[in-house]
Design a protein around this motif. Sequence first.
Motif, PDB file in Angstrom:
ATOM      1  N   ILE A 238       0.863  -1.171   0.000  1.00 23.24           N
ATOM      2  CA  ILE A 238       0.000   0.000   0.000  1.00 23.24           C
ATOM      3  C   ILE A 238       0.901   1.222   0.000  1.00 23.24           C
ATOM      4  O   ILE A 238       1.714   1.401   0.926  1.00 23.24           O
ATOM      5  CB  ILE A 238      -0.964   0.017   1.212  1.00 23.24           C
ATOM      6  N   ASP A 239       0.801   2.046  -1.018  1.00 22.09           N
ATOM      7  CA  ASP A 239       1.659   3.231  -1.124  1.00 22.09           C
ATOM      8  C   ASP A 239       1.059   4.350  -0.268  1.00 22.09           C
ATOM      9  O   ASP A 239       0.467   5.297  -0.765  1.00 22.09           O
ATOM     10  CB  ASP A 239       1.784   3.661  -2.579  1.00 22.09           C
ATOM     11  N   PHE A 240       1.234   4.202   1.050  1.00 24.88           N
ATOM     12  CA  PHE A 240       0.624   5.161   1.971  1.00 24.88           C
ATOM     13  C   PHE A 240       1.234   6.544   1.832  1.00 24.88           C
ATOM     14  O   PHE A 240       0.565   7.552   2.065  1.00 24.88           O
ATOM     15  CB  PHE A 240       0.735   4.666   3.410  1.00 24.88           C
ATOM     16  N   SER A 241       2.510   6.633   1.441  1.00 29.33           N
ATOM     17  CA  SER A 241       3.140   7.948   1.297  1.00 29.33           C
ATOM     18  C   SER A 241       2.512   8.733   0.150  1.00 29.33           C
ATOM     19  O   SER A 241       2.342   9.952   0.235  1.00 29.33           O
ATOM     20  CB  SER A 241       4.647   7.805   1.075  1.00 29.33           C
ATOM     21  N   ARG A 242       2.136   8.041  -0.917  1.00 30.14           N
ATOM     22  CA  ARG A 242       1.464   8.704  -2.037  1.00 30.14           C
ATOM     23  C   ARG A 242       0.076   9.179  -1.618  1.00 30.14           C
ATOM     24  O   ARG A 242      -0.332  10.310  -1.921  1.00 30.14           O
ATOM     25  CB  ARG A 242       1.366   7.739  -3.222  1.00 30.14           C
ATOM     26  N   ALA A 243      -0.656   8.302  -0.928  1.00 28.45           N
ATOM     27  CA  ALA A 243      -1.988   8.673  -0.453  1.00 28.45           C
ATOM     28  C   ALA A 243      -1.911   9.852   0.512  1.00 28.45           C
ATOM     29  O   ALA A 243      -2.745  10.768   0.469  1.00 28.45           O
ATOM     30  CB  ALA A 243      -2.634   7.479   0.239  1.00 28.45           C
ATOM     31  N   MET A 244      -0.898   9.831   1.367  1.00 26.24           N
ATOM     32  CA  MET A 244      -0.717  10.893   2.346  1.00 26.24           C
ATOM     33  C   MET A 244      -0.437  12.234   1.663  1.00 26.24           C
ATOM     34  O   MET A 244      -1.027  13.266   2.008  1.00 26.24           O
ATOM     35  CB  MET A 244       0.455  10.494   3.263  1.00 26.24           C
ATOM     36  N   ALA A 245       0.458  12.219   0.673  1.00 28.85           N
ATOM     37  CA  ALA A 245       0.795  13.450  -0.043  1.00 28.85           C
ATOM     38  C   ALA A 245      -0.398  13.969  -0.837  1.00 28.85           C
ATOM     39  O   ALA A 245      -0.675  15.177  -0.851  1.00 28.85           O
ATOM     40  CB  ALA A 245       1.989  13.203  -0.961  1.00 28.85           C
ATOM     41  N   LEU A 246      -1.112  13.057  -1.509  1.00 31.26           N
ATOM     42  CA  LEU A 246      -2.280  13.478  -2.277  1.00 31.26           C
ATOM     43  C   LEU A 246      -3.314  14.115  -1.363  1.00 31.26           C
ATOM     44  O   LEU A 246      -3.881  15.171  -1.697  1.00 31.26           O
ATOM     45  CB  LEU A 246      -2.890  12.284  -3.016  1.00 31.26           C
ATOM     46  N   ARG A 247      -3.565  13.498  -0.225  1.00 33.69           N
ATOM     47  CA  ARG A 247      -4.521  14.069   0.722  1.00 33.69           C
ATOM     48  C   ARG A 247      -4.071  15.459   1.166  1.00 33.69           C
ATOM     49  O   ARG A 247      -4.870  16.394   1.252  1.00 33.69           O
ATOM     50  CB  ARG A 247      -4.645  13.147   1.934  1.00 33.69           C
ATOM     51  N   GLY A 248      -2.761  15.594   1.464  1.00 33.30           N
ATOM     52  CA  GLY A 248      -2.247  16.891   1.885  1.00 33.30           C
ATOM     53  C   GLY A 248      -2.428  17.956   0.824  1.00 33.30           C
ATOM     54  O   GLY A 248      -2.867  19.084   1.116  1.00 33.30           O
ATOM     55  N   PHE A 249      -2.089  17.628  -0.412  1.00 36.26           N
ATOM     56  CA  PHE A 249      -2.241  18.596  -1.503  1.00 36.26           C
ATOM     57  C   PHE A 249      -3.707  18.987  -1.704  1.00 36.26           C
ATOM     58  O   PHE A 249      -4.032  20.178  -1.837  1.00 36.26           O
ATOM     59  CB  PHE A 249      -1.683  18.027  -2.807  1.00 36.26           C
ATOM     60  N   LEU A 250      -4.581  17.993  -1.736  1.00 41.47           N
ATOM     61  CA  LEU A 250      -5.995  18.281  -1.973  1.00 41.47           C
ATOM     62  C   LEU A 250      -6.603  19.090  -0.830  1.00 41.47           C
ATOM     63  O   LEU A 250      -7.465  19.949  -1.056  1.00 41.47           O
ATOM     64  CB  LEU A 250      -6.773  16.987  -2.191  1.00 41.47           C
ATOM     65  N   SER A 251      -6.151  18.844   0.390  1.00 37.88           N
ATOM     66  CA  SER A 251      -6.628  19.641   1.523  1.00 37.88           C
ATOM     67  C   SER A 251      -6.171  21.093   1.385  1.00 37.88           C
ATOM     68  O   SER A 251      -6.944  22.023   1.636  1.00 37.88           O
ATOM     69  CB  SER A 251      -6.110  19.051   2.840  1.00 37.88           C
ATOM     70  N   ALA A 252      -4.913  21.279   0.991  1.00 39.54           N
ATOM     71  CA  ALA A 252      -4.390  22.639   0.802  1.00 39.54           C
ATOM     72  C   ALA A 252      -5.149  23.368  -0.308  1.00 39.54           C
ATOM     73  O   ALA A 252      -5.482  24.557  -0.185  1.00 39.54           O
ATOM     74  CB  ALA A 252      -2.900  22.583   0.482  1.00 39.54           C
ATOM     75  N   LEU A 253      -5.430  22.660  -1.394  1.00 44.42           N
ATOM     76  CA  LEU A 253      -6.168  23.272  -2.505  1.00 44.42           C
ATOM     77  C   LEU A 253      -7.598  23.610  -2.104  1.00 44.42           C
ATOM     78  O   LEU A 253      -8.147  24.644  -2.509  1.00 44.42           O
ATOM     79  CB  LEU A 253      -6.172  22.328  -3.708  1.00 44.42           C
ATOM     80  N   SER A 254      -8.195  22.741  -1.291  1.00 47.50           N
ATOM     81  CA  SER A 254      -9.607  22.923  -0.942  1.00 47.50           C
ATOM     82  C   SER A 254      -9.856  24.202  -0.146  1.00 47.50           C
ATOM     83  O   SER A 254     -10.940  24.795  -0.245  1.00 47.50           O
ATOM     84  CB  SER A 254     -10.116  21.714  -0.148  1.00 47.50           C
ATOM     85  N   VAL A 255      -8.882  24.624   0.639  1.00 47.75           N
ATOM     86  CA  VAL A 255      -9.096  25.813   1.476  1.00 47.75           C
ATOM     87  C   VAL A 255      -9.140  27.091   0.647  1.00 47.75           C
ATOM     88  O   VAL A 255      -9.546  28.145   1.148  1.00 47.75           O
ATOM     89  CB  VAL A 255      -8.031  25.927   2.598  1.00 47.75           C
ATOM     90  N   VAL A 256      -8.708  27.008  -0.623  1.00 51.09           N
ATOM     91  CA  VAL A 256      -8.761  28.196  -1.487  1.00 51.09           C
ATOM     92  C   VAL A 256      -9.622  27.950  -2.720  1.00 51.09           C
ATOM     93  O   VAL A 256      -9.525  28.662  -3.721  1.00 51.09           O
ATOM     94  CB  VAL A 256      -7.343  28.643  -1.905  1.00 51.09           C
ATOM     95  N   GLY A 257     -10.468  26.900  -2.655  1.00 49.59           N
ATOM     96  CA  GLY A 257     -11.419  26.665  -3.728  1.00 49.59           C
ATOM     97  C   GLY A 257     -10.845  26.026  -4.978  1.00 49.59           C
ATOM     98  O   GLY A 257     -11.471  26.070  -6.045  1.00 49.59           O
ATOM     99  N   LEU A 258      -9.677  25.400  -4.874  1.00 43.59           N
ATOM    100  CA  LEU A 258      -9.085  24.704  -6.012  1.00 43.59           C
ATOM    101  C   LEU A 258      -9.238  23.198  -5.822  1.00 43.59           C
ATOM    102  O   LEU A 258      -9.555  22.728  -4.732  1.00 43.59           O
ATOM    103  CB  LEU A 258      -7.597  25.063  -6.143  1.00 43.59           C
ATOM    104  N   ASP A 259      -8.998  22.430  -6.898  1.00 43.14           N
ATOM    105  CA  ASP A 259      -9.043  20.977  -6.788  1.00 43.14           C
ATOM    106  C   ASP A 259      -8.002  20.353  -7.700  1.00 43.14           C
ATOM    107  O   ASP A 259      -7.151  21.055  -8.271  1.00 43.14           O
ATOM    108  CB  ASP A 259     -10.438  20.426  -7.073  1.00 43.14           C
ATOM    109  N   GLU A 260      -8.074  19.041  -7.866  1.00 45.12           N
ATOM    110  CA  GLU A 260      -7.051  18.310  -8.623  1.00 45.12           C
ATOM    111  C   GLU A 260      -6.964  18.732 -10.081  1.00 45.12           C
ATOM    112  O   GLU A 260      -5.924  18.538 -10.735  1.00 45.12           O
ATOM    113  CB  GLU A 260      -7.320  16.802  -8.543  1.00 45.12           C
ATOM    114  N   ASN A 261      -8.023  19.305 -10.614  1.00 46.08           N
ATOM    115  CA  ASN A 261      -8.022  19.737 -12.016  1.00 46.08           C
ATOM    116  C   ASN A 261      -7.262  21.038 -12.223  1.00 46.08           C
ATOM    117  O   ASN A 261      -7.012  21.430 -13.368  1.00 46.08           O
ATOM    118  CB  ASN A 261      -9.466  19.900 -12.503  1.00 46.08           C
ATOM    119  N   ASP A 262      -6.888  21.691 -11.142  1.00 41.87           N
ATOM    120  CA  ASP A 262      -6.214  22.982 -11.234  1.00 41.87           C
ATOM    121  C   ASP A 262      -4.703  22.889 -11.081  1.00 41.87           C
ATOM    122  O   ASP A 262      -4.006  23.904 -11.086  1.00 41.87           O
ATOM    123  CB  ASP A 262      -6.763  23.930 -10.162  1.00 41.87           C
ATOM    124  N   VAL A 263      -4.179  21.661 -10.930  1.00 42.69           N
ATOM    125  CA  VAL A 263      -2.739  21.472 -10.742  1.00 42.69           C
ATOM    126  C   VAL A 263      -2.261  20.311 -11.596  1.00 42.69           C
ATOM    127  O   VAL A 263      -3.071  19.588 -12.193  1.00 42.69           O
ATOM    128  CB  VAL A 263      -2.405  21.199  -9.258  1.00 42.69           C
TER     129      VAL A 263
END
Length: 357
Positions: A132-157
């Motif tokens: 289980i690539d937990f480090s990838r899941a962890m980083a993705l969650r971190g990025f998406l959380s950071a984007l969410s606080v300013v109204g962005l999502d995965e389609n914007d990066v």
Amino acid sequence: MSKYSQTEQQAAITELWYTRCPVPTVSGLALDLGWLDKTFAENAIAFRSLRVVEDRSVRESHYDHTLKGLFREGGNIPAIWARATGKDTRVIGLTWVDEYQAILTLPDSEINQPEDLYKRKLGLPQRVESQIDFSRAMALRGFLSALSVVGLDENDVNFVDVTAEQTDLREPTNSIRSNFYYAEIAALLRGEVDAVYVKGAPGVDLTTEHGLKVVIDLGSHPDPLVRVNNGTPRTITVNADLVEQRPDLVAQYLACLFQTSRWAETHDQDVVRIVSQETGGGEAAVRKAYGTKLHQRLQPTLSNEWISALKLHKDFLLKWGFIPADFDINAWIVLEPFAQAQKLIKESKRWEDKLLA
């Protein structure tokens, strides 16, 4: 009521196993103090570390929980994955230690706040040999959380894969420094990506060492749901058959953790020293990463708020394909060992007397 007979419940057990992640865990404290060894020695049971076994396939039980009689405290992603792949485990407790979770960029970068991540290259570690690539899941969650606080999502990066080595599963020593984020940091320094995700004391050390800019520290965000990730909350799990056959041993394990967390509340410096060794980060980094009240935040619990956060993260892992199937979080959690452990502590001073002897 247990589905096992009284004879089966009292079946002779001569050894049990433990593992924990290289993060602040109350299990790590109890192991350093020798208290878990004492707890099970009373029952003539050897308590063994999974991470000293030479056979890597056995050490992989840290992720897949295939070894019988295994207690695990650590990141929730491997625990969720193991349950989703059919491993019959149970959650017997949760801990929540808010930690440094940073999106980093180069010091001279034009990225200064989460809004500036728009159309940027974000590094996602990829450990192809991991179950289980937990480090990838962890980083993705971190990025998406950071984007969410300013109204962005995965389609914007733009996400960029960063090949990283498989993590080792060895007991920590004072001479070994964590290299968990080296691949991502190296990619950032080479200009292959514009930002990376790090967390914990090792993340603090790397931020300082390279003078990197913090775009956002998710660990200090006021909304706890933004802070949800692999370490928030952390799961304490065990094989279901041990819960059914020997609930007394599971309760004793938890009772020892309760007593250890109480001890921690008045031993700040000792906690920092132990966590520094566990994480591979310096003591100054431990204080910065986990805050000045770390020693007061290690008490296991099963609060509804934390269970809801665990479900939220399970749903995230399912949505993004990190786990193969859904399951019922509430059915995964058992309350009886927790209640029995609290009763042991309340009704008898033998725990404190025994551990402090």
